[in-house]
Design a protein around this motif. Structure first.
Motif, short mmCIF file in Angstrom:
data_model
loop_
_atom_site.label_atom_id
_atom_site.label_comp_id
_atom_site.label_asym_id
_atom_site.label_seq_id
_atom_site.Cartn_x
_atom_site.Cartn_y
_atom_site.Cartn_z
N GLU A 196 0.83 -1.20 0.00
CA GLU A 196 0.00 0.00 0.00
C GLU A 196 0.86 1.26 0.00
O GLU A 196 0.54 2.24 -0.68
CB GLU A 196 -0.93 -0.01 1.20
N VAL A 197 1.97 1.23 0.74
CA VAL A 197 2.89 2.36 0.72
C VAL A 197 3.40 2.60 -0.71
O VAL A 197 3.41 3.74 -1.19
CB VAL A 197 4.08 2.12 1.67
N ASP A 198 3.79 1.54 -1.39
CA ASP A 198 4.27 1.67 -2.77
C ASP A 198 3.18 2.23 -3.68
O ASP A 198 3.46 3.06 -4.57
CB ASP A 198 4.74 0.31 -3.30
N PHE A 199 1.96 1.79 -3.46
CA PHE A 199 0.82 2.28 -4.23
C PHE A 199 0.64 3.78 -4.03
O PHE A 199 0.45 4.54 -4.99
CB PHE A 199 -0.43 1.52 -3.80
N ILE A 200 0.72 4.23 -2.79
CA ILE A 200 0.53 5.65 -2.48
C ILE A 200 1.66 6.49 -3.06
O ILE A 200 1.44 7.56 -3.64
CB ILE A 200 0.41 5.84 -0.96
N LEU A 201 2.89 6.01 -2.92
CA LEU A 201 4.03 6.77 -3.44
C LEU A 201 4.08 6.78 -4.96
O LEU A 201 4.81 7.58 -5.56
CB LEU A 201 5.34 6.18 -2.89
N GLY A 202 3.30 5.91 -5.59
CA GLY A 202 3.29 5.83 -7.05
C GLY A 202 2.84 7.09 -7.74
O GLY A 202 3.04 7.24 -8.94
N ILE A 203 2.23 8.01 -7.02
CA ILE A 203 1.81 9.27 -7.64
C ILE A 203 3.00 10.12 -8.05
O ILE A 203 2.91 10.98 -8.92
CB ILE A 203 0.88 10.06 -6.68
N GLY A 204 4.15 9.90 -7.41
CA GLY A 204 5.34 10.69 -7.69
C GLY A 204 5.37 11.99 -6.90
O GLY A 204 4.39 12.38 -6.26
N GLY A 205 6.52 12.63 -6.92
CA GLY A 205 6.67 13.89 -6.20
C GLY A 205 6.88 13.75 -4.72
O GLY A 205 6.89 14.75 -3.99
N ILE A 206 7.03 12.52 -4.24
CA ILE A 206 7.23 12.27 -2.80
C ILE A 206 8.54 11.52 -2.61
O ILE A 206 8.75 10.46 -3.18
CB ILE A 206 6.08 11.43 -2.20
N THR A 207 9.42 12.08 -1.79
CA THR A 207 10.68 11.43 -1.43
C THR A 207 10.63 11.06 0.04
O THR A 207 10.29 11.90 0.88
CB THR A 207 11.88 12.37 -1.67
N VAL A 208 10.94 9.80 0.35
CA VAL A 208 10.93 9.35 1.74
C VAL A 208 12.37 9.14 2.20
O VAL A 208 13.14 8.44 1.55
CB VAL A 208 10.13 8.05 1.92
N VAL A 209 12.71 9.76 3.31
CA VAL A 209 14.04 9.62 3.90
C VAL A 209 13.88 8.93 5.26
O VAL A 209 13.24 9.46 6.16
CB VAL A 209 14.72 10.99 4.09
#
Length: 444
Positions: A196-209
């Motif tokens: 689900e995290v991968d699905f949400i980040l799939g929109i782009g424009g989000i970098t997770v550190v």
């Protein structure tokens, strides 16, 4: 984590037993079952189920779309309000929210299975791996989000939809927050939290550190300088003290830590569990720790709660789940002292309680419970990592209806804010509301 000591061991069961015990507690509906269940909906014009949903999902609409054979359209209706619709379908206490409000529940005592229908729709959509939203034209604005849990990622996703660049800072090695670390394994199988995290980040424009903690690796003032806005989805890092003698003895652990270790374990047979386990508390964490201890092979598991069944934060369904899995719930009792032998906990002395004029008091009568492991599940607390820069209320961050804090340019949501429901679905709603407020702020 507990050492392997007498009474505490791993590998009590066969690998096939672990697989069965920690399998999906609510198997998904197949296409025919979903059509049959959707046909039970009255499609109420006033939709009490929707009113009861913290994210205000248009429940009659998505069920009608399933009934019409358009499960993926139903998923889009859900995601419009709750991008974590897949996980919420698994962990949301629907029995006390939308399903409790269902007219079928009032008429027949058997509500429409809204949670399972929501899962049917969202699973169908996510199976294709397609992101349902496109980003708007880049705004040139950058936003910092602290915490990659449901509140933080819901906020980040909505901000990305509006064209803003988002950097999410997360203390732990994985994103997902309590969805990844804090719920029972049988509620989220097949690594769904990370999918689900991968699905949400799939929109782009989000970098997770990852590996960045506010107050240690991150300074709030510096985040403000480096970004156009800041959202805090910090969760609750502290654990309430037991307040009983010898509560620091070996064998006494925080339930949240044990659940996190279980969720990250690659081999459940290596996870230590006592033969006799006592869990202190009355919420979902207490039930999750108790049931999973039983499923790991504990022989005798008891939940000790200071008040009655009606006062437990765990729903009636969760209480029944525990009891049908062989967990005993001891109501009207509170811990007085951990019994220690050779430096290790071997039991718990409890005192019976009673309520008089709304106040809980001990009766003076005590009893003992033998235990190899004792888990504290008596609530978590907010740790002020912001360094007293933000106004607090009731020990948590004070926010307004738009999730704005006392400092301009800083928003907060999820379990760390005052007045919250401490539910995944409520955290998602906080993140979405904050994102819309931040977007308006950035466009002003």
């Amino acid at each position: 984590m507990a050492d392997m000591k007498p009474g505490i061991s791993g590998g009590r069961l066969s690998h096939s037993d672990y697989a069965v015990n920690f399998g999906d507690i609510h198997p998904p509906l197949d296409a025919h079952e979903a059509l049959v269940e959707s046909d039970r909906c009255y499609f109420c014009h006033d939709a009490p189920c929707q009113v009861a949903c913290p994210t205000s999902i248009d429940i009659p609409m998505f069920i009608r779309q399933i009934q019409a054979g358009h499960a993926k359209s139903a998923a889009k209706t859900i995601f419009d309000q709750n991008i974590f619709g897949g996980m919420c379908a698994r962990v949301c206490p629907t029995e006390t929210l939308c399903e409790e409000a269902c007219v079928r529940m009032e008429a027949e005592g058997k509500p429409v299975k809204i949670g399972l229908l929501q899962r049917h729709a969202t699973d169908a959509f996510m199976a294709d791996g397609v992101q349902p939203y496109e980003r708007a034209k880049p705004s040139g604005k950058v936003v910092a989000v602290v915490g990659a849990g449901p509140a933080g990622l819901a906020c980040a996703h909505r901000l990305a939809m509006h064209g803003h660049e988002v950097t999410v800072f997360e203390a732990r090695p994985k994103s997902g927050g309590l969805n990844e670390y804090g719920i029972a394994a049988y509620k989220s199988t097949d690594d769904f939290a990370q999918k689900e995290v991968d699905f949400i980040l799939g929109i782009g424009g989000i970098t997770v550190v990852h590996g960045k903690t506010l107050g240690k690796d991150l300074d709030l003032a510096q985040l403000q300088k480096d970004h156009d806005a800041v959202f805090l989805g910090l969760g609750l890092q502290g654990v309430n003290a037991l307040g009983a003698a010898n509560d620091d003895a070996a064998g006494v652990e925080d339930a949240v830590d044990y659940i996190a270790a279980l969720r990250q374990a690659s081999d459940l047979s290596k996870l230590p569990v006592g033969r006799r386990v006592v869990v202190i508390g009355g919420g979902m964490t207490a039930v999750d720790a108790a049931v999973q201890s039983k499923l790991l092979g504990a022989e005798d598991v008891t939940i000790v709660y200071r008040r009655g069944p009606a006062q437990m934060k765990a729903s009636a369904y969760e209480q029944e789940l525990a009891q049908t899995r062989g967990v005993r719930i001891k109501h009207w009792a509170m811990p007085k002292a951990v019994i220690v032998k050779d430096g290790k906990a071997v039991g718990l002395t409890c005192e019976y309680t009673t309520e008089a004029n709304g106040r809980l008091t001990g009766t003076g009568e005590t009893f003992e419970l033998p235990a190899d492991m004792i888990f504290r599940a008596i609530g978590q607390t907010y740790v002020d990592a912001a360094g007293s820069q933000l106004a607090l209320e009731g020990g948590r961050i004070k926010v307004d209806a738009e999730k704005r804090t006392s400092v301009k340019g800083i928003w907060a949501g999820g379990d760390c804010v005052a007045g919250g429901q401490d539910l995944t679905v409520a955290s998602v709603d906080d993140g979405r509301r904050a994102a819309e407020s931040i977007n308006n702020f950035l466009k002003a």
